[in-house]
Scaffold this active site. Sequence first.
Site, short mmCIF file in Angstrom:
data_model
loop_
_atom_site.label_atom_id
_atom_site.label_comp_id
_atom_site.label_asym_id
_atom_site.label_seq_id
_atom_site.Cartn_x
_atom_site.Cartn_y
_atom_site.Cartn_z
N GLU A 150 2.81 -1.65 0.19
CA GLU A 150 1.50 -1.51 -0.46
C GLU A 150 1.41 -2.23 -1.80
O GLU A 150 1.22 -1.59 -2.85
CB GLU A 150 1.16 -0.02 -0.63
CG GLU A 150 1.01 0.70 0.69
CD GLU A 150 0.59 2.18 0.53
OE1 GLU A 150 0.53 2.67 -0.61
OE2 GLU A 150 0.34 2.81 1.56
N GLU A 189 2.49 3.43 8.15
CA GLU A 189 2.21 4.76 7.58
C GLU A 189 0.87 5.26 8.11
O GLU A 189 -0.09 4.49 8.22
CB GLU A 189 2.07 4.72 6.05
CG GLU A 189 3.36 4.64 5.30
CD GLU A 189 3.16 4.70 3.78
OE1 GLU A 189 2.19 5.31 3.30
OE2 GLU A 189 4.01 4.10 3.10
#
Length: 453
Positions: A168, A363
Site C-alpha cells: 500500500e 488483503e
Amino acid sequence: MSMPPLPAFPPGFLWGASASAFQTEGGADTDGKGPSGWDAFAARGRIKDGADASRGTGFHARYREDVALLAGLGADAFRFSVSWPRVVPAGSGRVNAAGLGFYDRLVDALCAHGITPAPTLYHWDTPLPLEEAGGWLNRDTAARFAEYASVVAERLADRVPMWITINEPAEVTLLGYALGEHAPGKQLLFDALPAAHHQLLAHGLAVQALRAAGAANIGIAVSHSPVRTAGTSEEDRFAAELYDTITNWMFADPILTGRYPDENFAALMPGPVADDLAVISAPLDWYGVNYYHPMLVGAPSSDALGDFAGVGMPAELPFGLRDIESEERTDFGWPVVPDGLRELLVRLNDRFGDGLPPLYITENGCSYDGLDDPRRIAFLDAHLRSLHAAIDAGVDVRGYFTWSLTDNIEWVEGASQRFGLVHVDYETLERTPKASYAWYRDAIAAQRSAPQR
Ligand code: IFM
C-alpha cells in the site's frame, strides 16, 4: 453459522491469510531489532490510548502457534512481512544475523506444514535512521531498500516461492506524508508526491534485486477502491476523478504501463522520471489488490467528511469525501460493499487489458469484535462471491489472502479494531479461534473437495 457453499473457484486457487511485522511481532528488543519510524511515532503518543507495538500479538515468540493455526485452517499460503529494521537495524550497512534468523525459522516452520511463505518486504516500518533522513522523501531510501531486498532474498529465495515488495504505497504517501495521520506524521499535502515516486522506484529496484538474488514470482500489494462521484456538477466530477487518479492510478499506472496517469503528476515527481519509470515498470509476475470498500467523492463542500475513519481531512483538499450509504458497517465504521470488489477487478481488467498480470487479492477483511462473529462470516462470504463473479467475468485472479489471521495492532487505532479470524487476548496473548476461523477452514476444505470448475 450455516451458509450455502461458495461456488467452486478455479483449480489451484490459493487460499491464504495476511499479517504484518509491526502489527504482530512485538519482540522489540529481543534480537537486535532497530527502531522504526512507527516505533518513534508510537513513542510520541500517536497510537490510541498511548499504546505501542512493543508486544504486538507476541508473534515473534509465538509464531509456531500461529503457523499451527494456519495449518488448522488448511491455508495454502501465509502473507507476513519482514521487518526491515529487524534485518538491517540502521536501514543500511550491518545486517542483523539474529533478525534474519527469525525469518529463516518462520519460513522453515511454514514449509514444514506445506504452507507457502509469501513475505512482504515493506509493510510501513521504515528503519528510524532512514526516516530521520527524510524517509520516502529521500531518493536514497529506494536504493537502501533494494540492498535490503537482496539480503533477504539471498537468505530465503531457496524456500520462498512468492514475494511482495511493498504494501500500500498510497496509504504511506497519503496518511504518512500528506495528512500526517500515520508515521512519520508529515502534513505536506501535494508536496508528499516524492514519497510516492520513491516508493515506486524502491519497488522497481527491489524487483531487480530480488531477481538477481534468485527470487521469482514477484508482485506488489496495492490498495484500490472504486471511486463513485457524489453530486452531478462539473466540480464533483473533477474532484472524484482527481481522487481516483491519486489513489488508484498514480501507483498502478507507473507499475503496469510505465507512465503516470497524468503528465501534471509526472512533472511534479523528482529525479530522472522517465528513466525511473523504466525501472518501475519491469514486468511483474502478478499484481496484488487490497480491497476494503469504495469511496464516494465530490467537490469540497461544507457537508464533506472532516474526518474519515479517524483520518482528519483538511478543508483545503481539492476533493471532499462523503459517507457511502450502507446498511452494514464494520466496527471501524467502514461501509460493507462486497460488489465493489467485482467492480474494481473488472475495472482493472478493462483499464490494463493484456498489460495486467494475474491478480491476487492480497488483503480483504473487516474489524468486528467478539468470538462469535457472524458479521465477519457474512462479509467474507459475500466478498468471495463477488470475487468469483469477477473471475466469471474473465478476470484472472489466482488467490485470496484475508486480512488477517489474528487480531493485531491496527496502526493508530491500536488494539481497538479487531480484524482477525483468531482472537488475541492482549493481556495474556492467548489465541482463540473465532467462529469465522471455522467458517473459513470449512470453506477452504469444501473448495478442495468441490468438483473442478
Ligand atoms: O491493518 C491494515 C493493514 O496493515 C494494511 N491494509 C489495511 C489494513 C486494515 O486497515
